[in-house]
Scaffold this motif. Structure first.
Motif, PDB file in Angstrom:
ATOM      1  N   THR A 119      -1.933   0.281  16.350  1.00  0.00           N
ATOM      2  CA  THR A 119      -2.054  -0.777  15.344  1.00  0.00           C
ATOM      3  C   THR A 119      -0.759  -0.877  14.559  1.00  0.00           C
ATOM      4  N   PRO A 120      -0.289  -2.083  14.274  1.00  0.00           N
ATOM      5  CA  PRO A 120       0.957  -2.254  13.520  1.00  0.00           C
ATOM      6  C   PRO A 120       0.828  -1.627  12.133  1.00  0.00           C
ATOM      7  N   PRO A 121       1.888  -0.995  11.623  1.00  0.00           N
ATOM      8  CA  PRO A 121       1.829  -0.409  10.285  1.00  0.00           C
ATOM      9  C   PRO A 121       1.673  -1.483   9.224  1.00  0.00           C
ATOM     10  N   HIS A 122       1.014  -1.135   8.140  1.00  0.00           N
ATOM     11  CA  HIS A 122       0.782  -2.102   7.074  1.00  0.00           C
ATOM     12  C   HIS A 122       0.785  -1.390   5.732  1.00  0.00           C
ATOM     13  N   ARG A 123       1.379  -1.999   4.760  1.00  0.00           N
ATOM     14  CA  ARG A 123       1.291  -1.507   3.383  1.00  0.00           C
ATOM     15  C   ARG A 123       1.531  -2.659   2.425  1.00  0.00           C
ATOM     16  N   GLU A 124       1.008  -2.515   1.223  1.00  0.00           N
ATOM     17  CA  GLU A 124       1.215  -3.506   0.172  1.00  0.00           C
ATOM     18  C   GLU A 124       1.908  -2.831  -0.994  1.00  0.00           C
ATOM     19  N   LEU A 125       3.067  -3.346  -1.360  1.00  0.00           N
ATOM     20  CA  LEU A 125       3.822  -2.768  -2.464  1.00  0.00           C
ATOM     21  C   LEU A 125       3.324  -3.312  -3.794  1.00  0.00           C
ATOM     22  N   PRO A 126       3.279  -2.475  -4.826  1.00  0.00           N
ATOM     23  CA  PRO A 126       3.009  -2.988  -6.182  1.00  0.00           C
ATOM     24  C   PRO A 126       4.084  -3.996  -6.583  1.00  0.00           C
ATOM     25  N   ALA A 127       3.723  -4.927  -7.412  1.00  0.00           N
ATOM     26  CA  ALA A 127       4.654  -6.003  -7.777  1.00  0.00           C
ATOM     27  C   ALA A 127       5.950  -5.459  -8.373  1.00  0.00           C
ATOM     28  N   ALA A 128       5.840  -4.396  -9.173  1.00  0.00           N
ATOM     29  CA  ALA A 128       7.026  -3.846  -9.842  1.00  0.00           C
ATOM     30  C   ALA A 128       7.995  -3.205  -8.860  1.00  0.00           C
ATOM     31  N   ALA A 129       7.516  -2.915  -7.646  1.00  0.00           N
ATOM     32  CA  ALA A 129       8.348  -2.199  -6.683  1.00  0.00           C
ATOM     33  C   ALA A 129       9.068  -3.115  -5.710  1.00  0.00           C
ATOM     34  N   ILE A 130       8.703  -4.385  -5.676  1.00  0.00           N
ATOM     35  CA  ILE A 130       9.250  -5.286  -4.666  1.00  0.00           C
ATOM     36  C   ILE A 130      10.744  -5.514  -4.904  1.00  0.00           C
ATOM     37  N   GLY A 131      11.545  -5.367  -3.836  1.00  0.00           N
ATOM     38  CA  GLY A 131      12.989  -5.538  -3.936  1.00  0.00           C
ATOM     39  C   GLY A 131      13.418  -6.941  -3.562  1.00  0.00           C
ATOM     40  N   PRO A 132      14.698  -7.241  -3.663  1.00  0.00           N
ATOM     41  CA  PRO A 132      15.748  -6.330  -4.105  1.00  0.00           C
ATOM     42  C   PRO A 132      15.809  -6.172  -5.627  1.00  0.00           C
ATOM     43  N   PRO A 133      16.496  -5.111  -6.094  1.00  0.00           N
ATOM     44  CA  PRO A 133      17.207  -4.130  -5.293  1.00  0.00           C
ATOM     45  C   PRO A 133      16.234  -3.200  -4.560  1.00  0.00           C
ATOM     46  N   TYR A 134      16.706  -2.667  -3.448  1.00  0.00           N
ATOM     47  CA  TYR A 134      15.908  -1.719  -2.686  1.00  0.00           C
ATOM     48  C   TYR A 134      16.243  -0.298  -3.128  1.00  0.00           C
ATOM     49  N   PHE A 135      15.243   0.561  -3.082  1.00  0.00           N
ATOM     50  CA  PHE A 135      15.490   1.967  -3.422  1.00  0.00           C
ATOM     51  C   PHE A 135      14.937   2.858  -2.316  1.00  0.00           C
ATOM     52  N   TYR A 136      15.511   4.031  -2.223  1.00  0.00           N
ATOM     53  CA  TYR A 136      15.151   4.970  -1.156  1.00  0.00           C
ATOM     54  C   TYR A 136      15.375   6.374  -1.702  1.00  0.00           C
ATOM     55  N   TYR A 137      14.276   7.107  -1.875  1.00  0.00           N
ATOM     56  CA  TYR A 137      14.346   8.462  -2.445  1.00  0.00           C
ATOM     57  C   TYR A 137      13.772   9.466  -1.453  1.00  0.00           C
ATOM     58  N   GLU A 138      14.454  10.624  -1.298  1.00  0.00           N
ATOM     59  CA  GLU A 138      14.051  11.639  -0.321  1.00  0.00           C
ATOM     60  C   GLU A 138      13.962  13.013  -0.959  1.00  0.00           C
ATOM     61  N   ASN A 139      12.989  13.825  -0.466  1.00  0.00           N
ATOM     62  CA  ASN A 139      12.922  15.234  -0.852  1.00  0.00           C
ATOM     63  C   ASN A 139      12.042  15.974   0.155  1.00  0.00           C
ATOM     64  N   VAL A 140      11.945  17.300  -0.018  1.00  0.00           N
ATOM     65  CA  VAL A 140      11.179  18.115   0.922  1.00  0.00           C
ATOM     66  C   VAL A 140       9.699  17.729   0.885  1.00  0.00           C
ATOM     67  N   ALA A 141       9.063  17.703   2.043  1.00  0.00           N
ATOM     68  CA  ALA A 141       7.666  17.267   2.123  1.00  0.00           C
ATOM     69  C   ALA A 141       6.719  18.270   1.472  1.00  0.00           C
ATOM     70  N   LEU A 142       6.931  19.547   1.765  1.00  0.00           N
ATOM     71  CA  LEU A 142       5.992  20.559   1.297  1.00  0.00           C
ATOM     72  C   LEU A 142       6.436  21.099  -0.055  1.00  0.00           C
ATOM     73  N   ALA A 143       6.279  20.274  -1.063  1.00  0.00           N
ATOM     74  CA  ALA A 143       6.627  20.624  -2.436  1.00  0.00           C
ATOM     75  C   ALA A 143       5.391  21.182  -3.148  1.00  0.00           C
ATOM     76  N   PRO A 144       5.558  21.762  -4.347  1.00  0.00           N
ATOM     77  CA  PRO A 144       4.393  22.261  -5.085  1.00  0.00           C
ATOM     78  C   PRO A 144       3.359  21.167  -5.338  1.00  0.00           C
ATOM     79  N   LYS A 145       2.160  21.608  -5.559  1.00  0.00           N
ATOM     80  CA  LYS A 145       1.031  20.698  -5.726  1.00  0.00           C
ATOM     81  C   LYS A 145       1.289  19.688  -6.843  1.00  0.00           C
ATOM     82  N   GLY A 146       1.060  18.435  -6.532  1.00  0.00           N
ATOM     83  CA  GLY A 146       1.181  17.371  -7.529  1.00  0.00           C
ATOM     84  C   GLY A 146       2.549  16.748  -7.643  1.00  0.00           C
TER      85      GLY A 146
END
Length: 599
Positions: A267-294
């Motif tokens: 199935t094709p991927p699908h997501r809906e962004l919150p209005a405040a998040a819609i770009g541009p500008p675009y943002f891209y943030y990365e970090n380790v997946a297995l971080a502490p809880k929360g």
């Protein structure tokens, strides 16, 4: 996730890992030390030393009291002439595991075909998360509940409190001394109070050296060895990583985000962004997946409630790298960089195939770390394998495989393993050859910079959607730039870099990016800043006025306080270094506000 910590700051962090212990290569000393059978005479460079003899005699007696044989203790001391007790204990535990086979099992002499395969063919090394690399397999752990004494009797009832104290972080000496003083039936609370009282009174030397328990609470030699092995493991497991089930935001399995080139989605991927998040500008943030809880819930909440996309880079290259990415990029019409990188160890490192034993069934490497294995470890592995001839025992195989998975060791000769070279790490992470080489950067710093970088092919796959959006070039604000993983990814996608403001605290990393910029003959503008905490609204407004705005704000704040490898300060986003995530958010918010007013 690129590094943003100065060398001075790093000196205060105890890295011991899941992403980061620096193994020092200690060469042999010129002074040869010989210990006699009675451990009384010490001969150094032909001269007798009574003080050294007394010291080594006490050292021998110390380890004999733990239950190790005199022969093994003397051998371990010879191998660690500097006399560091922790190194000697590590050597003793290793030799104990390897030397049990000839007497108890004679496993090196067994026919290879009579032994079971020691490695599960379905268990790829890439399935080991980087934040679990310090741990041995579950079968390696030793449980009090089902242990037996050397005589086959059930364990003594007071061994459980001792193991509990060790699990709480106390040493074997502290646990035994407290039990000797308080009695074998004393409750845990009383035992811990006794230890804390001694520590607060600074009476450790008197309490734990002058009044050592005479009978070690009746423990057998085997039980004492297990106690010290348990203590050694517990030191490595403090503040261990969370399991994926403990995360509030669940980590997917398989970890392929909204899709990867090698895995077709029904199935094709699908997501809906919150209005405040819609770009541009675009943002891209990365970090380790297995971080502490929360942690990922907090990151998502601050970044406009965008859900993270978790991806393991093993689907893009020959090494695992489990990361979370929060972004507002389109998720359709992605494409990979061509040619596709090799996705197995033997494809990436073809010269290793000749020496690869059939019992090493690894297909992928684990997460590429900031550190590498010592020469002493690889030599120990060689000797263990040579001792067993052509068919190593299951025990030796397991020991070797544990170390190979932990340190990403590869086979470079008969019975010879070695860590990856920096050039090989560059290739696996998608950087150009010699990207970090030269210019005054040390071999150790090359490993560190590469271990903290993006996996270029993974990030480029996500950024590929920008090519059609910005055919004439892109303006980038690169925070925590490291060695320029984002810039390299955009360049390899053939997206022109019009203006790049790169913020990175490491001068060596800034030099690497500047050198790459010149070598690739970039025609755009590169602006270097050193500290995200000093980037304010006035500077951003000037940049936006000059460039016409930023199209992409990209970066990954330090993971120091997030990874399971940090046993000292795994404090999540409240940690001294990982709290820089909030600077990423503040800067992103300022850029959005300034550009909104401008438009």
């Amino acid at each position: 996730m690129d590094d943003h910590i100065s060398d001075g700051e790093n000196a205060d962090i105890d890295w011991n890992t899941d992403d980061e212990l620096e193994i020092q290569n200690i060469g042999p000393t010129s002074c040869t030390t010989l210990v006699t059978r009675d451990a009384q005479a010490i001969i150094s460079n032909g001269e007798a030393s009574s003080s050294a003899g007394s010291s080594n005699s006490n050292l021998v007696q110390h380890f004999l009291g733990m239950g190790f044989s005199e022969k093994l203790v003397i051998q371990a001391i010879k191998e660690n002439v500097e006399g560091d007790t922790e190194s000697i204990l590590e050597t003793l535990l290793t030799h104990s595991a390897l030397d049990n086979s000839p007497e108890e099992h004679n496993s090196c002499d067994l026919s290879y075909h009579q032994q079971e395969q020691c490695v599960n063919d379905d268990e790829l090394s890439s399935d080991y998360d980087e934040s679990l690399l310090e741990e041995l397999s579950e079968s390696d752990s030793w449980s009090w509940s089902d242990s037996e004494t050397e005589n086959g009797d059930s364990v003594l009832k007071h061994e459980k409190p001792i193991s509990d104290l060790i699990s709480m972080g106390f040493t074997v000496e502290e646990a035994l001394s407290a039990m000797e003083r308080c009695g074998p039936d004393a409750p845990i609370a009383e035992l811990t109070d006794m230890i804390y009282a001694a520590q607060m009174a600074k009476a450790d030397a008197v309490f734990f050296e002058e009044e050592k328990p005479k009978n070690s609470c009746g423990l057998t030699a085997k039980q004492k060895r297990k106690l010290y092995a348990l203590e050694a493991r517990k030191k490595k497991k403090q503040k261990g990583p969370l399991t994926e089930e403990e995360e509030v935001i669940r980590l997917p399995n398989p970890m392929i985000g909204y899709g990867v080139p090698s895995e077709s989605s029904v199935t094709p991927p699908h997501r809906e962004l919150p209005a405040a998040a819609i770009g541009p500008p675009y943002f891209y943030y990365e970090n380790v997946a297995l971080a502490p809880k929360g942690v990922w819930d907090t990151i998502s909440r601050f970044l406009y409630h965008v859900q993270p996309e978790f991806v393991d880079s093993k689907y893009f290259c020959a090494a695992a790298r489990k990361r979370g990415y929060v972004h507002n990029l389109p998720i359709h019409n992605r494409f990979p960089i061509l040619p596709l990188p090799p996705r197995t160890i033997h494809d990436a490192l073809p010269l290793t195939k000749r020496w690869w034993p059939e019992w090493d069934t690894r297909v992928k490497l684990n997460c590429l770390q900031t550190v590498y294995a010592s020469a002493k470890l690889t030599d120990r592995i060689r000797k263990a394998l040579e001792k067993c001839g052509d068919y190593p025992s299951l025990e030796v195989q397991k020991y070797v495989m544990d170390q190979c998975r932990k340190w990403n060791l590869v086979w470079v000769g008969k019975n010879k393993v070695a860590p990856l070279e920096p050039d090989e790490v560059e290739m696996l992470l998608g950087f150009p050859q010699n990207h970090t080489r030269g210019g005054g950067i040390s071999r150790t710093d090359r490993y560190k910079s590469l271990g903290n970088s993006f996996q270029v092919d993974t990030v480029a796959y996500h950024l590929s959607v920008l090519k059609d959006l910005y055919p004439n070039g892109i303006n980038v604000l690169s925070l925590f730039s490291g060695i320029g993983g984002a810039e390299v990814a955009l360049h390899r996608l053939k997206i022109p870099l019009k203006n790049v403001v790169s913020v990175e605290i490491s001068e060596a990393n800034r030099d690497i990016v500047r050198s790459w910029w010149e070598q690739t003959r970039q025609t755009g503008n590169l602006v270097h800043l050193s500290d995200v905490t000093q980037l304010d609204g006035g500077q951003l407004e000037q940049f936006i006025k000059s460039f016409g705005g930023f199209d992409l704000i990209i970066g990954g704040s330090p993971c120091n306080n997030l990874t399971g490898s940090n046993r000292v300060s795994r404090d999540g986003l409240e940690g001294e270094h990982s709290s820089l995530f909030f600077n990423y958010f503040d800067i992103l918010n300022m850029v959005k506000d300034i550009m909104k007013v401008k438009n």
